[in-house]
Design an enzyme around this catalytic site. Sequence first.
Site, short mmCIF file in Angstrom:
data_model
loop_
_atom_site.label_atom_id
_atom_site.label_comp_id
_atom_site.label_asym_id
_atom_site.label_seq_id
_atom_site.Cartn_x
_atom_site.Cartn_y
_atom_site.Cartn_z
N ARG A 33 0.82 -1.21 0.00
CA ARG A 33 0.00 0.00 0.00
C ARG A 33 0.85 1.26 0.00
O ARG A 33 0.53 2.25 -0.67
CB ARG A 33 -0.96 -0.01 1.19
CG ARG A 33 -1.97 -1.14 1.10
CD ARG A 33 -3.03 -1.06 2.17
NE ARG A 33 -3.89 -2.23 2.14
CZ ARG A 33 -4.85 -2.48 3.01
NH1 ARG A 33 -5.08 -1.63 4.00
NH2 ARG A 33 -5.58 -3.57 2.93
N GLU A 177 -13.78 -13.79 11.67
CA GLU A 177 -13.85 -13.24 10.32
C GLU A 177 -13.70 -14.34 9.26
O GLU A 177 -12.61 -14.55 8.74
CB GLU A 177 -12.77 -12.17 10.11
CG GLU A 177 -12.84 -11.51 8.74
CD GLU A 177 -11.73 -10.50 8.49
OE1 GLU A 177 -11.70 -9.91 7.40
OE2 GLU A 177 -10.88 -10.30 9.39
N LYS A 219 -17.36 -10.70 12.01
CA LYS A 219 -16.92 -9.79 10.94
C LYS A 219 -17.19 -10.52 9.64
O LYS A 219 -16.48 -11.46 9.27
CB LYS A 219 -15.45 -9.42 11.08
CG LYS A 219 -14.97 -8.45 9.99
CD LYS A 219 -13.60 -7.88 10.29
CE LYS A 219 -13.14 -6.95 9.17
NZ LYS A 219 -11.88 -6.24 9.49
N SER A 261 -14.83 -4.71 4.07
CA SER A 261 -15.11 -4.15 2.75
C SER A 261 -14.66 -5.09 1.64
O SER A 261 -15.22 -5.08 0.54
CB SER A 261 -14.46 -2.77 2.60
OG SER A 261 -13.10 -2.81 2.98
N GLY A 262 -13.63 -5.89 1.90
CA GLY A 262 -13.27 -6.98 1.01
C GLY A 262 -12.94 -6.61 -0.41
O GLY A 262 -13.27 -7.33 -1.35
N GLY A 263 -12.29 -5.46 -0.61
CA GLY A 263 -11.91 -5.08 -1.96
C GLY A 263 -12.94 -4.27 -2.71
O GLY A 263 -12.73 -3.89 -3.87
N ARG A 292 -9.18 -0.66 4.02
CA ARG A 292 -8.98 0.20 2.86
C ARG A 292 -10.13 1.17 2.63
O ARG A 292 -9.92 2.32 2.25
CB ARG A 292 -8.77 -0.65 1.60
CG ARG A 292 -7.34 -1.16 1.45
CD ARG A 292 -7.20 -2.13 0.31
NE ARG A 292 -7.88 -3.40 0.57
CZ ARG A 292 -7.86 -4.44 -0.24
NH1 ARG A 292 -7.20 -4.37 -1.39
NH2 ARG A 292 -8.47 -5.56 0.07
#
Length: 340
Positions: A33, A177, A219, A261-263, A292
């Site tokens: 990142r 999760e 999650k 959010s998973g992308g 993110r």
Amino acid sequence: MDKQLLSKTAAAMVAKGKGILAADESSGTCETRFKSVGVECTEESRRTYRGLLFTTPGIEQFLSGVILFDETLRQKTSDGVPFADYLARKGILPGIKVDKGAHDLALAPGEKVTEGLDGLAQRLSEYFKLGARFAKWRAVITIGEGIPTHACLYANAHALARYSALCQQASIVPIIEPEVLLNGSHTIERCEEVTEATLRATYAALAAHNVALEHVILKSSMVVSGKDAKRQAGVDEVAERTVRVLKRTVPAAQPGVVFLSGGQSDESATAHLNAMAAMKGLPWPLTFSYSRALQNPALGTWKGQSGNVAAAQRAFHHRAQMNALASQGKWKHELEKQAA
């Protein structure tokens, strides 16, 4: 095991109008990142960036907790205050990622199982002393030709359950999760099917290990079309299918559900959460635990420059505020125009 503390922690994690910041990226993920914005990834640059997020003025209005990486839990602000203490003073619960990452599952090509149970009881004891009051363990489920298999679902469910029991024993609330990955060309119907199977396996394992659901936070990934699917489902369909799966599998005794959010794009993650939170008759509160989708604008604004800190904090504050509104079903598209 302090049941009173577990109950207090779990309730605070899903407090109305607040969500959880996932700032638990590994050094490798941080490097990827940081490279995207031209920042060298060092221990000090990671400390500086996370300090930027945590010291954002007023962020405690929108965050109930922060998931930290082991390195970050041991770091301090520029004024010498341990991050965990600094967050706690602002009324934000410090949490900790405890898994050791997903590794290849034996005799199961293309599938993963998360490791990290060895020595976990001792690590949790130390983390509690360092101020962590909740933890996170991520499992990854891939959709593909002939997968996920029964073996993969139950291997990961077993690990999530054992981790949860160890957390509760240490008076730490576990976040489970079980992420169904966005990658692939699968339909939203297939994602719904796999998400339901994943959650059924997970809750069966939790019951087998005597985990108290009153002291667990899920999650969850959202039920969405695969990233490369020809048809991309709209916001209302994602919300409808996701909530349907949750109602079929998640007991009402659980304090709440937070979403990853998973992308997804920043705005898509917010819009999907808003549509679900606006539904009537939900047995538990729904909110966010984004990485993110909360951090992207801040990281892109900061770019490692001290002169950009204030602008980056405004961008982070805005994203947190938008998702806090979405967790109450109060987000509107036009509010995005107010971004710094």
